[in-house]
Design an enzyme around this catalytic site. Structure first.
Site, short mmCIF file in Angstrom:
data_model
loop_
_atom_site.label_atom_id
_atom_site.label_comp_id
_atom_site.label_asym_id
_atom_site.label_seq_id
_atom_site.Cartn_x
_atom_site.Cartn_y
_atom_site.Cartn_z
N GLN A 126 0.78 -1.23 0.00
CA GLN A 126 0.00 0.00 0.00
C GLN A 126 0.82 1.29 0.00
O GLN A 126 0.50 2.23 -0.73
CB GLN A 126 -0.95 0.01 1.21
N GLU A 174 1.45 -1.54 8.34
CA GLU A 174 0.64 -0.43 8.87
C GLU A 174 0.59 -0.34 10.40
O GLU A 174 0.96 0.66 11.00
CB GLU A 174 -0.80 -0.60 8.31
N ASP A 190 0.64 3.51 6.12
CA ASP A 190 0.82 3.18 4.70
C ASP A 190 0.56 4.37 3.77
O ASP A 190 1.48 5.00 3.29
CB ASP A 190 -0.12 2.03 4.33
N GLY A 250 -8.21 19.30 20.59
CA GLY A 250 -7.69 20.65 20.35
C GLY A 250 -8.17 21.56 21.46
O GLY A 250 -8.31 21.14 22.60
N GLY A 251 -8.43 22.80 21.10
CA GLY A 251 -8.84 23.77 22.12
C GLY A 251 -10.31 23.72 22.48
O GLY A 251 -10.76 24.43 23.38
N1 CAO Z 1 11.82 -9.96 -9.39
C1 CAO Z 1 12.55 -10.71 -8.53
N2 CAO Z 1 12.55 -10.49 -7.20
C2 CAO Z 1 11.76 -9.53 -6.73
C3 CAO Z 1 10.96 -8.72 -7.56
C4 CAO Z 1 11.02 -8.98 -8.96
N3 CAO Z 1 10.31 -8.28 -9.83
N4 CAO Z 1 10.29 -7.85 -6.81
C5 CAO Z 1 10.65 -8.10 -5.55
N5 CAO Z 1 11.53 -9.10 -5.50
C6 CAO Z 1 12.18 -9.68 -4.32
C7 CAO Z 1 13.08 -8.71 -3.61
O1 CAO Z 1 14.32 -8.61 -4.23
C8 CAO Z 1 13.13 -9.32 -2.24
O2 CAO Z 1 14.03 -10.41 -2.24
P1 CAO Z 1 15.17 -10.68 -1.11
O3 CAO Z 1 14.49 -10.49 0.21
O4 CAO Z 1 15.59 -12.09 -1.40
O5 CAO Z 1 16.24 -9.70 -1.29
C9 CAO Z 1 11.71 -9.83 -2.11
O6 CAO Z 1 11.17 -9.99 -3.38
C10 CAO Z 1 10.76 -8.80 -1.45
O7 CAO Z 1 11.08 -8.72 -0.21
P2 CAO Z 1 10.29 -7.80 0.83
O8 CAO Z 1 11.13 -7.85 2.04
O9 CAO Z 1 10.02 -6.46 0.32
O10 CAO Z 1 8.90 -8.56 0.95
P3 CAO Z 1 8.13 -9.16 2.22
O11 CAO Z 1 6.85 -9.66 1.66
O12 CAO Z 1 8.95 -10.12 2.98
O13 CAO Z 1 7.87 -7.89 3.15
C11 CAO Z 1 7.06 -5.71 3.69
C12 CAO Z 1 6.84 -6.99 2.90
C13 CAO Z 1 6.00 -4.71 3.28
C14 CAO Z 1 6.98 -6.01 5.19
C15 CAO Z 1 8.47 -5.15 3.34
O14 CAO Z 1 8.55 -4.96 1.96
C16 CAO Z 1 8.78 -3.82 4.03
O15 CAO Z 1 9.09 -3.76 5.21
N6 CAO Z 1 8.76 -2.74 3.23
C17 CAO Z 1 9.14 -1.44 3.72
C18 CAO Z 1 8.09 -0.83 4.53
C19 CAO Z 1 6.77 -0.79 3.83
O16 CAO Z 1 6.63 -0.21 2.79
N7 CAO Z 1 5.77 -1.36 4.47
C20 CAO Z 1 4.41 -1.11 4.12
C21 CAO Z 1 3.90 -1.94 3.09
S1 CAO Z 1 2.28 -1.39 2.77
O17 CAO Z 1 1.42 -2.10 3.96
#
Ligand code: CAO
Length: 420
Positions: A18, A141, A173, A252-253
């Protein structure tokens, strides 16, 4: 499509879930060419999360990815990396919200990105800021709402429902995405002056805290005074050394509260929010049929009212008991009293004013037929965002590759490399 202010800005949308998608969607509404890069086979995880129709992109995805193009690339394979490199050379902004270090692990460090395109703006969402003692954490979130101070200051302070509470508004988010959009546009304008790109980052914790600054104000006041006069705990209860949760207090106030209206016993949203503005006391007394309160010393000033403000709200609730929330607001608006009905999502979906303003829109979709979404909350005199449907997974892969100069054969080879 008519000219939009952000036409010509090319954005690599390497975002998911998101926070990132909300940012790039808004930039797409205002004219940017947003190319969403997705993993072949599955794409953004929200395509398949919380589906309402089998095998069709979920609303979670469609409502955060309108006006974009979708390109499938496995950016861990050399073929995919090569395309991403070409894109970086040709685009203005790369937005990402992967877990900490993911982009580096893919080989796209900030140094590498700058080598490829010194004008590139790299925009990231992370849970915590660089160097923070929690910088390695993945964040969603509600985690951000807790880390940024929203949860500790939301909810009830006593009774069975007491304890920190999460807001349903996406403070972690979408709010972070909106902050990032401001950062991107600032860096873009900066680039027009310097010719150089830069890295823009927003931590979800910081974006939540930015919205909670009035609660930090309250902490600083509490440290000095030992009490907070606008909180429901004042003056009958004791304060600890941290900002308490204030239930539905005004904050607020001016005091405010959520009050029951006709039908509250069966309708979970038969309530209004009522605000007691200090200077509007006389009209409030007239509106609720208590003209004698205007000259009663127990009611005349905010200070006099505060010790029994909850009883005053109780009296207003008695006045409300034979009025629906809409009838009540129609009466109170004539007296210039800040108030609103508590609106359900169903009511908002069917609100003709929101439809007329474009805040709620129907958009066509290749598989759904159409879907309802929340349109632009920002209104301009010379720009009317046209919201178009979200792309199917990989819908624009061939088109984008062709624009990058790939031949038909090379595109076919890419499909083979992408095959999962
Ligand atoms: N081709 C190949 N690999 C891909 C890719 C693509 N097109 N797109 C993504 N990937 C891979 C990434 O390289 C990563 O791989 P590695 O971990 O092996 O390096 C993996 O997919 C994505 O990892 P991630 O850590 O982003 O995904 P997750 O589902 O484990 O975590 C989240 C999700 C949201 C917790 C994490 O992305 C995060 O903390 N993001 C930052 C904060 C954020 O934006 N959070 C809010 C999300 S909205 O609710």
């Amino acid at each position: 499509m008519s000219n939009k202010p952000l036409n010509g800005i090319k954005i690599i949308d390497f975002t998911h879930v998101q926070a990132g998608p909300a940012c790039t969607q808004m930039l797409a509404w205002f004219g940017a060419d947003v190319i969403k890069v997705e993993r072949p086979g599955a794409g953004d995880v929200t395509r398949s999360q919380l589906r309402d129709i089998p095998d069709v992109d979920a609303l979670y995805f469609t409502m955060l990815n309108s006006n974009k193009r979708s390109l499938t690339l496995d950016t861990k394979k050399p073929e995919g990396k090569a395309v991403l490199e070409k894109l970086i050379k040709e685009c203005d902004v790369l937005v990402e919200n992967f877990g900490p270090g993911a982009l580096d692990r893919m080989g796209f460090t900030w140094e590498r990105i700058q080598e490829l395109n010194p004008k590139m703006i790299l925009a990231s969402v992370k849970g915590f800021s660089d160097g923070h003692h929690y910088e390695d954490l993945k964040v969603y979130e509600n985690v951000a709402q807790c880390a940024g101070g929203a949860a500790s200051t939301t909810g009830w302070w006593k009774g069975e429902q007491s304890g920190p509470m999460i807001s349903s508004a996406a403070l972690g988010d979408s709010n972070t995405g909106m902050h990032l959009a401001i950062g991107i546009l600032t860096a873009y304008i900066g680039r027009q002056q310097t010719g150089k790109g830069q890295k823009v980052a927003v931590a979800m914790q910081d974006a939540v805290l930015n919205l909670c600054r009035v609660k930090m104000r309250d902490q600083l006041r509490l440290d000095k005074l030992g009490y907070l006069e606008e909180y429901p705990q004042y003056p009958h209860e004791t304060f600890s050394d941290v900002v308490p949760r204030g239930g539905n207090a005004g904050g607020g106030g001016q005091p405010g509260w959520i009050l029951k209206c006709k039908g509250w016993e069966t309708d979970p949203n038969a309530y209004i929010y009522f605000t007691v503005q200090g200077h509007a006391w006389a009209p409030i007394c007239d509106a609720i049929g208590k003209p004698e309160w205007k000259t009663d010393p127990l009611y005349m000033t905010p200070k006099a009212r505060q010790p029994h403000i909850m009883d005053i709200f109780g009296t207003i609730e008695t006045w409300l008991q034979d009025k629906t929330k809409f009838e009540a607001v129609d009466i109170l608006r004539k007296f210039d009293i800040p108030c609103a009905p508590v609106q359900s999502m169903k009511e908002l979906l069917n609100d003709p004013s929101l439809r007329a303003s474009g805040s709620i829109v129907d958009v066509p979709h290749k598989e759904r037929g159409s879907y309802v979404t929340v349109g632009s909350p920002i209104k301009f005199s010379d720009l009317k965002p046209e919201i178009t449907g979200s792309p199917l997974l990989g819908e624009h892969t061939d088109e984008v590759l062709a624009e990058l100069g790939y031949t038909k054969d090379q595109i076919a080879a890419m499909h083979t490399a992408n095959a999962v």
